[in-house]
Design a protein around this motif. Structure first.
Motif, PDB file in Angstrom:
ATOM      1  N   ILE A   1       8.332  -6.651 -38.892  1.00 20.59           N
ATOM      2  CA  ILE A   1       7.011  -6.575 -38.265  1.00 20.59           C
ATOM      3  C   ILE A   1       6.202  -5.426 -38.863  1.00 20.59           C
ATOM      4  CG2 ILE A   1       5.819  -5.987 -36.111  1.00 20.59           C
ATOM      5  CD1 ILE A   1       7.927  -7.705 -34.664  1.00 20.59           C
ATOM      6  N   LEU A   2       6.807  -4.254 -38.954  1.00 22.10           N
ATOM      7  CA  LEU A   2       6.079  -3.106 -39.507  1.00 22.10           C
ATOM      8  C   LEU A   2       5.698  -3.333 -40.970  1.00 22.10           C
ATOM      9  CD1 LEU A   2       8.030  -0.151 -37.885  1.00 22.10           C
ATOM     10  CD2 LEU A   2       5.738  -0.977 -37.309  1.00 22.10           C
ATOM     11  N   LEU A   3       6.607  -3.902 -41.745  1.00 20.74           N
ATOM     12  CA  LEU A   3       6.326  -4.167 -43.153  1.00 20.74           C
ATOM     13  C   LEU A   3       5.203  -5.188 -43.316  1.00 20.74           C
ATOM     14  CD1 LEU A   3       7.070  -3.685 -46.118  1.00 20.74           C
ATOM     15  CD2 LEU A   3       8.733  -5.541 -45.886  1.00 20.74           C
ATOM     16  N   SER A   4       5.270  -6.282 -42.536  1.00 25.26           N
ATOM     17  CA  SER A   4       4.231  -7.305 -42.673  1.00 25.26           C
ATOM     18  C   SER A   4       2.878  -6.802 -42.171  1.00 25.26           C
ATOM     19  CB  SER A   4       4.642  -8.595 -41.963  1.00 25.26           C
ATOM     20  OG  SER A   4       4.807  -8.383 -40.580  1.00 25.26           O
ATOM     21  N   LEU A   5       2.867  -5.920 -41.177  1.00 24.50           N
ATOM     22  CA  LEU A   5       1.607  -5.317 -40.752  1.00 24.50           C
ATOM     23  C   LEU A   5       1.043  -4.408 -41.844  1.00 24.50           C
ATOM     24  CD1 LEU A   5       2.266  -4.442 -37.005  1.00 24.50           C
ATOM     25  CD2 LEU A   5       0.653  -6.125 -37.901  1.00 24.50           C
ATOM     26  N   ALA A   6       1.921  -3.637 -42.480  1.00 25.74           N
ATOM     27  CA  ALA A   6       1.471  -2.756 -43.556  1.00 25.74           C
ATOM     28  C   ALA A   6       0.894  -3.555 -44.723  1.00 25.74           C
ATOM     29  CB  ALA A   6       2.630  -1.882 -44.040  1.00 25.74           C
ATOM     30  N   LEU A   7       1.455  -4.727 -44.984  1.00 27.57           N
ATOM     31  CA  LEU A   7       0.989  -5.563 -46.090  1.00 27.57           C
ATOM     32  C   LEU A   7      -0.205  -6.441 -45.717  1.00 27.57           C
ATOM     33  CD1 LEU A   7       4.438  -6.683 -47.516  1.00 27.57           C
ATOM     34  CD2 LEU A   7       2.897  -4.974 -48.484  1.00 27.57           C
ATOM     35  N   GLY A   8      -0.441  -6.656 -44.403  1.00 30.16           N
ATOM     36  CA  GLY A   8      -1.462  -7.602 -43.987  1.00 30.16           C
ATOM     37  C   GLY A   8      -2.715  -7.027 -43.363  1.00 30.16           C
TER      38      GLY A   8
ATOM     39  N   SER B   1      -4.713  -0.787 -44.398  1.00 27.26           N
ATOM     40  CA  SER B   1      -3.461  -0.179 -44.839  1.00 27.26           C
ATOM     41  C   SER B   1      -3.494   0.145 -46.327  1.00 27.26           C
ATOM     42  CB  SER B   1      -2.300  -1.142 -44.556  1.00 27.26           C
ATOM     43  OG  SER B   1      -1.124  -0.711 -45.191  1.00 27.26           O
ATOM     44  N   PRO B   2      -2.879   1.269 -46.719  1.00 25.86           N
ATOM     45  CA  PRO B   2      -2.816   1.575 -48.152  1.00 25.86           C
ATOM     46  C   PRO B   2      -1.909   0.612 -48.928  1.00 25.86           C
ATOM     47  CG  PRO B   2      -1.674   3.244 -46.860  1.00 25.86           C
ATOM     48  CD  PRO B   2      -2.335   2.321 -45.895  1.00 25.86           C
ATOM     49  N   LEU B   3      -1.076  -0.149 -48.224  1.00 28.22           N
ATOM     50  CA  LEU B   3      -0.181  -1.119 -48.871  1.00 28.22           C
ATOM     51  C   LEU B   3      -0.725  -2.550 -48.804  1.00 28.22           C
ATOM     52  CD1 LEU B   3       3.221   0.171 -47.453  1.00 28.22           C
ATOM     53  CD2 LEU B   3       2.173   0.703 -49.652  1.00 28.22           C
ATOM     54  N   PHE B   4      -1.977  -2.696 -48.366  1.00 29.94           N
ATOM     55  CA  PHE B   4      -2.563  -4.021 -48.149  1.00 29.94           C
ATOM     56  C   PHE B   4      -2.439  -4.912 -49.379  1.00 29.94           C
ATOM     57  CE2 PHE B   4      -6.308  -6.825 -48.511  1.00 29.94           C
ATOM     58  CZ  PHE B   4      -6.058  -7.647 -47.425  1.00 29.94           C
TER      59      PHE B   4
ATOM     60  N   ASN C   1      -2.542  -8.944 -48.642  1.00 38.69           N
ATOM     61  CA  ASN C   1      -3.265 -10.135 -48.230  1.00 38.69           C
ATOM     62  C   ASN C   1      -3.119 -10.278 -46.725  1.00 38.69           C
ATOM     63  OD1 ASN C   1      -3.990 -12.885 -47.707  1.00 38.69           O
ATOM     64  ND2 ASN C   1      -3.656 -13.325 -49.877  1.00 38.69           N
ATOM     65  N   THR C   2      -4.156 -10.794 -46.065  1.00 38.66           N
ATOM     66  CA  THR C   2      -4.089 -10.955 -44.609  1.00 38.66           C
ATOM     67  C   THR C   2      -3.088 -12.032 -44.178  1.00 38.66           C
ATOM     68  OG1 THR C   2      -5.990 -12.439 -44.673  1.00 38.66           O
ATOM     69  CG2 THR C   2      -6.424 -10.114 -44.176  1.00 38.66           C
ATOM     70  N   TRP C   3      -2.652 -12.875 -45.103  1.00 42.21           N
ATOM     71  CA  TRP C   3      -1.666 -13.906 -44.758  1.00 42.21           C
ATOM     72  C   TRP C   3      -0.320 -13.310 -44.369  1.00 42.21           C
ATOM     73  CZ3 TRP C   3      -2.164 -18.629 -43.184  1.00 42.21           C
ATOM     74  CH2 TRP C   3      -3.334 -19.321 -43.488  1.00 42.21           C
ATOM     75  N   TRP C   4      -0.084 -12.041 -44.699  1.00 42.29           N
ATOM     76  CA  TRP C   4       1.158 -11.388 -44.256  1.00 42.29           C
ATOM     77  C   TRP C   4       1.226 -11.302 -42.738  1.00 42.29           C
ATOM     78  CZ3 TRP C   4       5.538 -10.463 -46.632  1.00 42.29           C
ATOM     79  CH2 TRP C   4       5.547 -10.468 -48.015  1.00 42.29           C
ATOM     80  N   LEU C   5       0.073 -11.371 -42.069  1.00 35.95           N
ATOM     81  CA  LEU C   5       0.061 -11.334 -40.608  1.00 35.95           C
ATOM     82  C   LEU C   5       0.698 -12.593 -40.014  1.00 35.95           C
ATOM     83  CD1 LEU C   5      -3.447  -9.763 -40.008  1.00 35.95           C
ATOM     84  CD2 LEU C   5      -1.213  -8.636 -40.018  1.00 35.95           C
ATOM     85  N   ALA C   6       0.709 -13.681 -40.766  1.00 36.12           N
ATOM     86  CA  ALA C   6       1.392 -14.899 -40.315  1.00 36.12           C
ATOM     87  C   ALA C   6       2.894 -14.641 -40.188  1.00 36.12           C
ATOM     88  CB  ALA C   6       1.121 -16.050 -41.268  1.00 36.12           C
ATOM     89  N   PHE C   7       3.437 -13.809 -41.073  1.00 38.93           N
ATOM     90  CA  PHE C   7       4.854 -13.449 -40.980  1.00 38.93           C
ATOM     91  C   PHE C   7       5.122 -12.641 -39.722  1.00 38.93           C
ATOM     92  CE2 PHE C   7       8.661 -10.986 -42.285  1.00 38.93           C
ATOM     93  CZ  PHE C   7       9.516 -12.050 -42.473  1.00 38.93           C
ATOM     94  N   THR C   8       4.189 -11.762 -39.366  1.00 37.93           N
ATOM     95  CA  THR C   8       4.302 -11.008 -38.116  1.00 37.93           C
ATOM     96  C   THR C   8       4.361 -11.966 -36.932  1.00 37.93           C
ATOM     97  OG1 THR C   8       2.997  -9.237 -39.106  1.00 37.93           O
ATOM     98  CG2 THR C   8       3.245  -9.187 -36.725  1.00 37.93           C
ATOM     99  N   ALA C   9       3.495 -12.970 -36.928  1.00 36.92           N
ATOM    100  CA  ALA C   9       3.482 -13.958 -35.853  1.00 36.92           C
ATOM    101  C   ALA C   9       4.782 -14.759 -35.821  1.00 36.92           C
ATOM    102  CB  ALA C   9       2.287 -14.896 -36.018  1.00 36.92           C
ATOM    103  N   PHE C  10       5.329 -15.093 -36.983  1.00 37.77           N
ATOM    104  CA  PHE C  10       6.584 -15.833 -37.062  1.00 37.77           C
ATOM    105  C   PHE C  10       7.729 -15.025 -36.445  1.00 37.77           C
ATOM    106  CE2 PHE C  10      10.524 -16.632 -39.474  1.00 37.77           C
ATOM    107  CZ  PHE C  10      10.732 -17.963 -39.127  1.00 37.77           C
ATOM    108  N   VAL C  11       7.817 -13.751 -36.777  1.00 37.70           N
ATOM    109  CA  VAL C  11       8.877 -12.901 -36.220  1.00 37.70           C
ATOM    110  C   VAL C  11       8.695 -12.780 -34.704  1.00 37.70           C
ATOM    111  CG1 VAL C  11       9.874 -10.583 -36.202  1.00 37.70           C
ATOM    112  CG2 VAL C  11       9.236 -11.638 -38.366  1.00 37.70           C
ATOM    113  N   GLY C  12       7.464 -12.580 -34.263  1.00 38.82           N
ATOM    114  CA  GLY C  12       7.196 -12.489 -32.832  1.00 38.82           C
ATOM    115  C   GLY C  12       7.551 -13.771 -32.095  1.00 38.82           C
TER     116      GLY C  12
END
Length: 69
Positions: free
Chosen positions: A15-22, A26-29, A31-42
């Protein structure tokens, strides 16, 4: 560590990694599609809480990690 502890550790890390990437700020941004991975884990955490079954926990047990309480 027990299997349930490993599951929660991995879920939190993902979750933390996908938020950092999505998140665009974030300095690690990437693509916003990484937030879909956050939703999948949730969604998987929600499903495991409702059904008391987690595929990753079963896999970890087969790999020799001790089951939790």
């Amino acid at each position: 560590m027990t299997s349930w502890q490993v599951v929660r550790l991995l879920a939190g890390t993902f979750i933390l990694l996908s938020l950092a990437l999505g998140v665009p700020g974030s300095p690690l941004f990437v693509n916003t599609w990484w937030l879909a991975f956050t939703a999948f884990v949730g969604a998987n955490l929600l499903q495991s809480g409702l059904t008391k079954w987690c595929l990753l926990e079963n896999i970890l047990r087969k790999l020799g990690i001790q089951p939790g309480c």
